[in-house]
Design an enzyme around this catalytic site. Structure first.
Site, PDB file in Angstrom:
ATOM      1  N   ARG A 167       0.830  -1.210   0.000  1.00  0.00           N
ATOM      2  CA  ARG A 167       0.000   0.000   0.000  1.00  0.00           C
ATOM      3  C   ARG A 167       0.865   1.261   0.000  1.00  0.00           C
ATOM      4  O   ARG A 167       0.531   2.275  -0.640  1.00  0.00           O
ATOM      5  CB  ARG A 167      -0.948  -0.041   1.210  1.00  0.00           C
ATOM      6  CG  ARG A 167      -2.078   0.951   1.142  1.00  0.00           C
ATOM      7  CD  ARG A 167      -3.114   0.691   2.216  1.00  0.00           C
ATOM      8  NE  ARG A 167      -2.566   0.906   3.552  1.00  0.00           N
ATOM      9  CZ  ARG A 167      -3.206   0.592   4.681  1.00  0.00           C
ATOM     10  NH1 ARG A 167      -4.407   0.052   4.651  1.00  0.00           N
ATOM     11  NH2 ARG A 167      -2.651   0.816   5.848  1.00  0.00           N
ATOM     12  N   LYS A 199      -2.923   6.689   1.297  1.00  0.00           N
ATOM     13  CA  LYS A 199      -2.811   7.060   2.712  1.00  0.00           C
ATOM     14  C   LYS A 199      -1.949   8.316   2.789  1.00  0.00           C
ATOM     15  O   LYS A 199      -0.756   8.256   3.079  1.00  0.00           O
ATOM     16  CB  LYS A 199      -2.204   5.900   3.506  1.00  0.00           C
ATOM     17  CG  LYS A 199      -2.784   5.788   4.913  1.00  0.00           C
ATOM     18  CD  LYS A 199      -2.428   4.472   5.573  1.00  0.00           C
ATOM     19  CE  LYS A 199      -2.768   4.482   7.046  1.00  0.00           C
ATOM     20  NZ  LYS A 199      -4.198   4.382   7.338  1.00  0.00           N
ATOM     21  N   GLU A 259     -16.373   5.477   4.409  1.00  0.00           N
ATOM     22  CA  GLU A 259     -15.620   5.185   5.629  1.00  0.00           C
ATOM     23  C   GLU A 259     -15.564   6.440   6.486  1.00  0.00           C
ATOM     24  O   GLU A 259     -16.085   7.480   6.102  1.00  0.00           O
ATOM     25  CB  GLU A 259     -14.215   4.695   5.285  1.00  0.00           C
ATOM     26  CG  GLU A 259     -13.403   5.721   4.506  1.00  0.00           C
ATOM     27  CD  GLU A 259     -11.946   5.304   4.265  1.00  0.00           C
ATOM     28  OE1 GLU A 259     -11.411   4.508   5.059  1.00  0.00           O
ATOM     29  OE2 GLU A 259     -11.367   5.781   3.295  1.00  0.00           O
TER      30      GLU A 259
HETATM   31  C1  LIG Z   1      -5.328   3.650   7.836  1.00  0.00           C
HETATM   32  C2  LIG Z   1      -6.744   3.850   7.442  1.00  0.00           C
HETATM   33  C3  LIG Z   1      -7.711   2.841   7.543  1.00  0.00           C
HETATM   34  C4  LIG Z   1      -7.433   1.530   8.214  1.00  0.00           C
HETATM   35  O1  LIG Z   1      -6.448   0.798   7.569  1.00  0.00           O
HETATM   36  P1  LIG Z   1      -5.703  -0.364   8.343  1.00  0.00           P
HETATM   37  O2  LIG Z   1      -4.775  -0.907   7.323  1.00  0.00           O
HETATM   38  O3  LIG Z   1      -6.730  -1.328   8.772  1.00  0.00           O
HETATM   39  O4  LIG Z   1      -5.008   0.268   9.516  1.00  0.00           O
HETATM   40  C5  LIG Z   1      -8.975   3.092   7.047  1.00  0.00           C
HETATM   41  N1  LIG Z   1      -9.311   4.279   6.512  1.00  0.00           N
HETATM   42  C6  LIG Z   1      -8.405   5.276   6.418  1.00  0.00           C
HETATM   43  C7  LIG Z   1      -8.816   6.557   5.804  1.00  0.00           C
HETATM   44  C8  LIG Z   1      -7.104   5.094   6.884  1.00  0.00           C
HETATM   45  O5  LIG Z   1      -6.222   6.100   6.824  1.00  0.00           O
END
Ligand SMILES: *Cc1c(COP(=O)(O)O)cnc(C)c1O
Length: 332
Positions: free
Chosen positions: A73, A175, A209
């Site tokens: 990722r 991210k 989300e």
């Molecule tokens: C980091 C994150 C998540 C969760 O990801 P994980 O890999 O489970 O920690 C979900 N949504 C957003 C916007 C994030 O930044």
């Protein structure tokens, strides 16, 4: 106790990209980096990061959880931001090296060592608003963390927001810092106006989300969550929980969920809603707020399925259940 992520180990792993190549990675002091004030990241947000954890097992050994997924990722985020291409083997080795350096400082469960790889564009070029940074820096910070639920696991209040969105849709699976800046005002407003803990962004009436976590529903033997597309972050916890649920014989439904369906389902007894992410693993949602009205989900408290699934994941991370999917990388 110190707030999550506010304590850092004194050293970190660091590498820089210049003249079309990555430097060898080094272990350096973690309290400062040197950046030109005109650095690309400071003006045009060429930045992405990861969050993963190392766990201590009862025999004293230390293991990183699903490092390959986070590295993948990280690499993808860097590509989508037009940052220099990450060398997956190098960033993996940087994670391994810095965790090995501090292996004896990895807390016992329910604590862990939170790992924060970061990649930033460093070229001093304020004229490059529409061009990528040709130089960059990546580093891996470590932060020992305690029990996320030390104060008790309280079910969350979520505001359903059909007006706004967390970030630009084409940025959803990256991210990247700017996305959190983008979600901050709506989240603060939801706190002030509705005592909401977080906002569940539902552009056009469909669930995506929250600011930093994925959303799941458990209804009987079925677990339902939004199908992967480029509009939201593909959580490693989300995919791990779906795998565990499938191992437990549950039905996995990855599809669109409308606000209407969510509110209807939430009214059914025994239905649970939860948020997933590396920091808190799984947290129950007790209340949904929509058009100024509160809707209690299930009992309104932490649900038994959220607890069961979280425990099953923790058991693998903590070495108390077999790692049947090869999710752990042993460091020390
Ligand atoms: C980091 C994150 C998540 C969760 O990801 P994980 O890999 O489970 O920690 C979900 N949504 C957003 C916007 C994030 O930044």
């Amino acid at each position: 106790m110190a707030a999550f992520g506010s304590v850092f180990m004194p050293k970190m792993a660091l590498a820089t990209f210049e003249n079309d190549q990555w430097s060898e990675s080094q272990i350096v002091a973690s309290d400062s980096i040197s950046l030109h004030p005109g650095a690309h990241v400071l003006h045009y947000s060429s930045t992405c990061f990861e969050g993963l954890k190392a766990f201590r097992h009862e025999d004293g050994s230390v293991h990183v959880f699903r490092m390959d997924q986070n590295v993948k990722r990280f690499s993808q985020s860097s590509d989508l931001l037009s940052l220099p291409k990450v060398d997956d083997a190098q960033i993996s080795q940087m994670i391994v090296d810095i965790v090995a350096e501090y292996a004896s400082d990895v807390p016992q469960p329910p604590g862990s060592m939170y790992i924060r790889p970061t990649h930033i564009g460093t070229e001093a070029a304020v004229g490059k608003a529409a061009a990528p940074s040709e130089s960059s820096m990546m580093y891996v910070l470590l932060s020992p963390v305690g029990d996320y639920f030390a104060g008790g696991a309280k079910a969350l209040r979520l505001l359903l927001d059909e007006e706004g969105q967390r970030c630009a849709p084409h940025m959803g699976m990256i991210k990247s810092g700017g996305n959190y800046a983008s979600a901050l005002q709506p989240t603060l407003k939801a706190k002030a106006d509705y005592r909401a803990d977080q906002v569940l962004f539902c552009p056009n009436g469909y669930i995506t989300e929250t600011g930093a976590a994925n959303f799941l529903i458990v209804d009987g033997n079925e677990i339902i969550t939004k199908a992967l597309d480029s509009s939201f972050l593909h959580g490693v916890t989300r995919s791990s929980i779906l795998q565990i649920a499938s191992d437990l014989g549950m039905t996995i439904s990855e599809r669109e969920i409308s606000v209407e369906e969510l509110l209807e389902r939430a009214a059914k007894p025994g239905v649970e809603a939860m948020l997933s992410g590396t920091a808190a693993v799984l947290t129950s949602v007790g209340t949904l707020i929509h058009n100024g009205k509160d809707y209690t989900v299930g009992s309104g408290d932490t649900g038994p399925m959220a607890q069961k699934l979280r425990q099953a994941l923790n058991d693998i991370q903590w070495g108390k259940a077999p790692d049947t999917h090869g999710w752990l990388t042993k460091i020390a």
